[in-house]
Enzyme design. Structure first.
Site, PDB file in Angstrom:
ATOM      1  CG  LEU A  64       4.077  -1.729   3.391  1.00 10.60           C
ATOM      2  CD1 LEU A  64       3.130  -2.927   3.358  1.00 10.60           C
ATOM      3  CD2 LEU A  64       3.305  -0.435   3.187  1.00 10.60           C
ATOM      4  CG  ASP A  65       5.843   2.331   9.279  1.00 10.42           C
ATOM      5  OD1 ASP A  65       6.881   2.578   8.644  1.00 10.42           O
ATOM      6  OD2 ASP A  65       5.082   3.210   9.724  1.00 10.42           O
TER       7      ASP A  65
END
Length: 249
Positions: A64-65
């Site tokens: 995930l960012d």
């Protein structure tokens, strides 16, 4: 940033012998940059606190960012990571995200099928969504598909549920911006005013459905949105409820 090496223990949403699902907070890169060791700003730094008696720390099954929150899968050993990797590669892990966006899409639901390409310039790099006509000119472009539906709109904002069918870098951020609904808090993509960009990124990995065991039902895990996002969701829901009541004869 947390100083407690076991702070992720309190954020475990699911655990069995093969995988963990944790509720990732905003502000943490999931892994260190190449050639660098993990520090307190990197989620991997805290994985040793998630061994739960196993000889080794778990490892990332996907990413995930930094500023995206919510459900993140870790494999507890190499065999588990291979199984999870195969599920992701085959597109069998169903990922559902919530995004609060400025504006609303022209179509309340649909599929965004636009290849993505990385562009680099003096200011850094960004991801560009291509049209079908543009794509042949970019041999490094990668296919990217997202389905979406609008769950509610109020005061110029939309709550959009997204299900990415591919897992490209910045895919949801770029795809939503391409249909006129950039995500609040996005520092890079879409037509946002300064105050919108200054907000936390309103992108949350709400749910995962993982068919991990062939003879069992898929594992369904949800993460509650963080506080800043939850406040906006309440405001949107109140406005939607009020609008519905006004339109009821």
């Amino acid at each position: 940033m947390s100083a407690d090496p076991e702070f992720l223990v309190q954020r475990v949403l699911y655990r069995d012998g093969l995988m963990l699902i944790v509720d990732k907070p905003a502000g943490y890169a999931v892994h260190a940059r190449p050639g660098q060791s993990a520090d307190r700003t990197v989620l991997e730094y805290y994985f040793d606190g998630l061994r739960f008696g196993f000889p080794h720390s778990p490892a990332l099954a996907h990413r995930l960012d930094r500023d995206t929150t919510g459900c993140l899968i870790l494999g507890r050993h190499p065999k588990a990571l291979r199984r999870l990797g195969k599920l992701f590669q085959e597109g069998r892990v169903e990922k559902t995200y919530w995004a609060i966006c400025r504006g609303k899409p022209e179509k309340p639901a649909g599929t965004i099928d636009r290849p993505l390409v990385k562009r680099t310039n003096k200011a850094g790099w960004s991801i560009i969504a291509l049209t079908a006509e543009e794509a042949p000119a970019y041999p490094t472009a990668k296919s990217a598909v997202t389905t979406y539906r609008t769950l509610g709109t109020a005061n110029g904002l939309s709550l959009i549920e997204c299900k990415p069918k591919t897992g490209r870098t910045h895919q949801l951020r770029v795809h939503l911006a391409s249909i006129g609904a950039p995500i609040l808090g996005d520092p890079k993509y879409g037509d946002l005013i300064e105050t919108d960009r200054a907000m936390p990124l309103m992108l949350h990995a709400r749910q995962l459905i993982v068919p991990l065991y062939p003879k069992k039902l898929p594992i369904v895990t949800q993460a509650e949105p963080p506080a800043a996002m939850a406040m906006l969701l309440k405001a949107i829901n109140r406005e939607v409820d009020a609008t519905n009541q006004e339109s009821t004869p």
